[in-house]
Design a protein around this motif. Structure first.
Motif, PDB file in Angstrom:
ATOM      1  N   VAL A  19       7.338  71.048  28.587  1.00  0.00           N
ATOM      2  CA  VAL A  19       7.519  70.991  27.132  1.00  0.00           C
ATOM      3  C   VAL A  19       8.134  72.296  26.620  1.00  0.00           C
ATOM      4  O   VAL A  19       9.050  72.279  25.788  1.00  0.00           O
ATOM      5  CB  VAL A  19       6.171  70.688  26.439  1.00  0.00           C
ATOM      6  CG1 VAL A  19       6.267  70.856  24.940  1.00  0.00           C
ATOM      7  CG2 VAL A  19       5.706  69.287  26.794  1.00  0.00           C
ATOM      8  N   ARG A  20       7.682  73.427  27.135  1.00  0.00           N
ATOM      9  CA  ARG A  20       8.242  74.717  26.708  1.00  0.00           C
ATOM     10  C   ARG A  20       9.700  74.860  27.120  1.00  0.00           C
ATOM     11  O   ARG A  20      10.526  75.370  26.356  1.00  0.00           O
ATOM     12  CB  ARG A  20       7.437  75.867  27.284  1.00  0.00           C
ATOM     13  CG  ARG A  20       6.129  76.085  26.597  1.00  0.00           C
ATOM     14  CD  ARG A  20       5.396  77.262  27.176  1.00  0.00           C
ATOM     15  NE  ARG A  20       4.120  77.453  26.510  1.00  0.00           N
ATOM     16  CZ  ARG A  20       3.164  78.208  26.967  1.00  0.00           C
ATOM     17  NH1 ARG A  20       3.315  78.865  28.114  1.00  0.00           N
ATOM     18  NH2 ARG A  20       2.037  78.338  26.310  1.00  0.00           N
ATOM     19  N   ARG A  74      11.914  72.465  27.595  1.00  0.00           N
ATOM     20  CA  ARG A  74      12.748  71.604  26.752  1.00  0.00           C
ATOM     21  C   ARG A  74      12.898  72.205  25.355  1.00  0.00           C
ATOM     22  O   ARG A  74      13.984  72.212  24.780  1.00  0.00           O
ATOM     23  CB  ARG A  74      12.148  70.208  26.661  1.00  0.00           C
ATOM     24  CG  ARG A  74      13.065  69.257  25.899  1.00  0.00           C
ATOM     25  CD  ARG A  74      12.624  67.833  26.091  1.00  0.00           C
ATOM     26  NE  ARG A  74      13.602  66.926  25.567  1.00  0.00           N
ATOM     27  CZ  ARG A  74      13.625  66.480  24.323  1.00  0.00           C
ATOM     28  NH1 ARG A  74      12.723  66.899  23.468  1.00  0.00           N
ATOM     29  NH2 ARG A  74      14.543  65.632  23.929  1.00  0.00           N
ATOM     30  N   ARG A  75      11.800  72.735  24.823  1.00  0.00           N
ATOM     31  CA  ARG A  75      11.860  73.343  23.488  1.00  0.00           C
ATOM     32  C   ARG A  75      12.792  74.551  23.485  1.00  0.00           C
ATOM     33  O   ARG A  75      13.604  74.717  22.569  1.00  0.00           O
ATOM     34  CB  ARG A  75      10.458  73.767  23.059  1.00  0.00           C
ATOM     35  CG  ARG A  75      10.414  74.353  21.655  1.00  0.00           C
ATOM     36  CD  ARG A  75       9.121  75.038  21.371  1.00  0.00           C
ATOM     37  NE  ARG A  75       8.996  76.155  22.310  1.00  0.00           N
ATOM     38  CZ  ARG A  75       7.846  76.651  22.726  1.00  0.00           C
ATOM     39  NH1 ARG A  75       6.719  76.136  22.326  1.00  0.00           N
ATOM     40  NH2 ARG A  75       7.813  77.661  23.563  1.00  0.00           N
ATOM     41  N   ASP A  76      12.706  75.401  24.504  1.00  0.00           N
ATOM     42  CA  ASP A  76      13.559  76.584  24.577  1.00  0.00           C
ATOM     43  C   ASP A  76      15.030  76.212  24.733  1.00  0.00           C
ATOM     44  O   ASP A  76      15.900  76.852  24.146  1.00  0.00           O
ATOM     45  CB  ASP A  76      13.127  77.488  25.735  1.00  0.00           C
ATOM     46  CG  ASP A  76      11.767  78.129  25.484  1.00  0.00           C
ATOM     47  OD1 ASP A  76      11.313  78.135  24.316  1.00  0.00           O
ATOM     48  OD2 ASP A  76      11.160  78.606  26.460  1.00  0.00           O
ATOM     49  N   ARG A  80      16.441  73.433  23.657  1.00  0.00           N
ATOM     50  CA  ARG A  80      16.895  72.886  22.379  1.00  0.00           C
ATOM     51  C   ARG A  80      17.127  73.989  21.359  1.00  0.00           C
ATOM     52  O   ARG A  80      18.081  73.948  20.590  1.00  0.00           O
ATOM     53  CB  ARG A  80      15.896  71.868  21.851  1.00  0.00           C
ATOM     54  CG  ARG A  80      15.912  70.596  22.715  1.00  0.00           C
ATOM     55  CD  ARG A  80      15.142  69.513  22.116  1.00  0.00           C
ATOM     56  NE  ARG A  80      15.910  69.024  20.980  1.00  0.00           N
ATOM     57  CZ  ARG A  80      15.424  68.206  20.064  1.00  0.00           C
ATOM     58  NH1 ARG A  80      14.182  67.814  20.142  1.00  0.00           N
ATOM     59  NH2 ARG A  80      16.161  67.789  19.072  1.00  0.00           N
ATOM     60  N   ARG A  81      16.246  74.980  21.334  1.00  0.00           N
ATOM     61  CA  ARG A  81      16.429  76.106  20.398  1.00  0.00           C
ATOM     62  C   ARG A  81      17.697  76.884  20.693  1.00  0.00           C
ATOM     63  O   ARG A  81      18.351  77.383  19.789  1.00  0.00           O
ATOM     64  CB  ARG A  81      15.242  77.061  20.472  1.00  0.00           C
ATOM     65  CG  ARG A  81      14.036  76.586  19.742  1.00  0.00           C
ATOM     66  CD  ARG A  81      12.963  77.641  19.763  1.00  0.00           C
ATOM     67  NE  ARG A  81      11.752  77.156  19.125  1.00  0.00           N
ATOM     68  CZ  ARG A  81      10.598  77.759  19.208  1.00  0.00           C
ATOM     69  NH1 ARG A  81      10.475  78.860  19.920  1.00  0.00           N
ATOM     70  NH2 ARG A  81       9.536  77.248  18.606  1.00  0.00           N
ATOM     71  N   THR A  99      19.735  69.272  27.117  1.00  0.00           N
ATOM     72  CA  THR A  99      18.434  69.106  27.758  1.00  0.00           C
ATOM     73  C   THR A  99      18.397  67.920  28.706  1.00  0.00           C
ATOM     74  O   THR A  99      17.336  67.529  29.164  1.00  0.00           O
ATOM     75  CB  THR A  99      17.334  68.929  26.695  1.00  0.00           C
ATOM     76  OG1 THR A  99      17.666  67.812  25.880  1.00  0.00           O
ATOM     77  CG2 THR A  99      17.158  70.169  25.869  1.00  0.00           C
ATOM     78  N   ARG A 120      16.906  62.188  27.671  1.00  0.00           N
ATOM     79  CA  ARG A 120      15.612  62.217  26.972  1.00  0.00           C
ATOM     80  C   ARG A 120      14.582  61.342  27.659  1.00  0.00           C
ATOM     81  O   ARG A 120      13.405  61.664  27.671  1.00  0.00           O
ATOM     82  CB  ARG A 120      15.778  61.734  25.532  1.00  0.00           C
ATOM     83  CG  ARG A 120      16.448  62.708  24.657  1.00  0.00           C
ATOM     84  CD  ARG A 120      16.440  62.185  23.253  1.00  0.00           C
ATOM     85  NE  ARG A 120      17.281  63.029  22.428  1.00  0.00           N
ATOM     86  CZ  ARG A 120      17.473  62.840  21.172  1.00  0.00           C
ATOM     87  NH1 ARG A 120      16.915  61.828  20.570  1.00  0.00           N
ATOM     88  NH2 ARG A 120      18.236  63.645  20.486  1.00  0.00           N
ATOM     89  N   TRP A 179      10.499  62.148  28.304  1.00  0.00           N
ATOM     90  CA  TRP A 179       9.443  61.346  27.692  1.00  0.00           C
ATOM     91  C   TRP A 179       8.769  60.445  28.722  1.00  0.00           C
ATOM     92  O   TRP A 179       7.568  60.175  28.620  1.00  0.00           O
ATOM     93  CB  TRP A 179       9.984  60.531  26.524  1.00  0.00           C
ATOM     94  CG  TRP A 179      10.323  61.414  25.383  1.00  0.00           C
ATOM     95  CD1 TRP A 179      11.564  61.685  24.882  1.00  0.00           C
ATOM     96  CD2 TRP A 179       9.418  62.201  24.608  1.00  0.00           C
ATOM     97  NE1 TRP A 179      11.468  62.576  23.852  1.00  0.00           N
ATOM     98  CE2 TRP A 179      10.173  62.910  23.648  1.00  0.00           C
ATOM     99  CE3 TRP A 179       8.037  62.375  24.628  1.00  0.00           C
ATOM    100  CZ2 TRP A 179       9.592  63.772  22.738  1.00  0.00           C
ATOM    101  CZ3 TRP A 179       7.456  63.235  23.716  1.00  0.00           C
ATOM    102  CH2 TRP A 179       8.236  63.924  22.776  1.00  0.00           C
TER     103      TRP A 179
END
Length: 96
Positions: free
Chosen positions: A30-31, A33-35, A37-38, A43, A46, A50
């Motif tokens: 999760v981290r 993917r978040r990094d 995207r930021r 990424t 999807r 998921w």
């Protein structure tokens, strides 16, 4: 302590250890993917992300839930799939 009690204690400890590893991989996925995207980087697909999260959370598995090795494998593969688009970017930058 009887040997059956020892076996049960060891089995519970191993199940707790594999659960902790699976949760750590889920947090890392999760981290990552978040990094990505930021940073505005791709990424990947999807559904892989998921799908791995749902596979970890849903009670239906290939192996029974006290054995989280299949969950760890799915999360690890999803984490590697996030890295795939980055490898393509690194190859492109190195050719410049």
């Amino acid at each position: 302590m009887k040997w059956t009690t020892t076996v049960i204690v060891v089995a519970v400890a191993l199940a707790a250890l594999t659960l902790a590893m699976a949760v750590a991989l889920l947090v890392r996925l999760v981290r990552a993917r978040r990094d990505l995207r930021r940073a505005g980087l791709p990424t990947g697909r999807r559904w892989v992300f998921w799908g791995a999260v749902l596979y970890f959370l849903l009670p239906t598995d290939l192996l029974p839930d006290p054995v989280y090795l299949d969950d760890i494998g799915v999360l690890f593969l999803a984490l590697r799939s996030l890295r795939g688009p980055l490898d393509g970017l690194n190859r492109h930058e190195s050719s410049l």
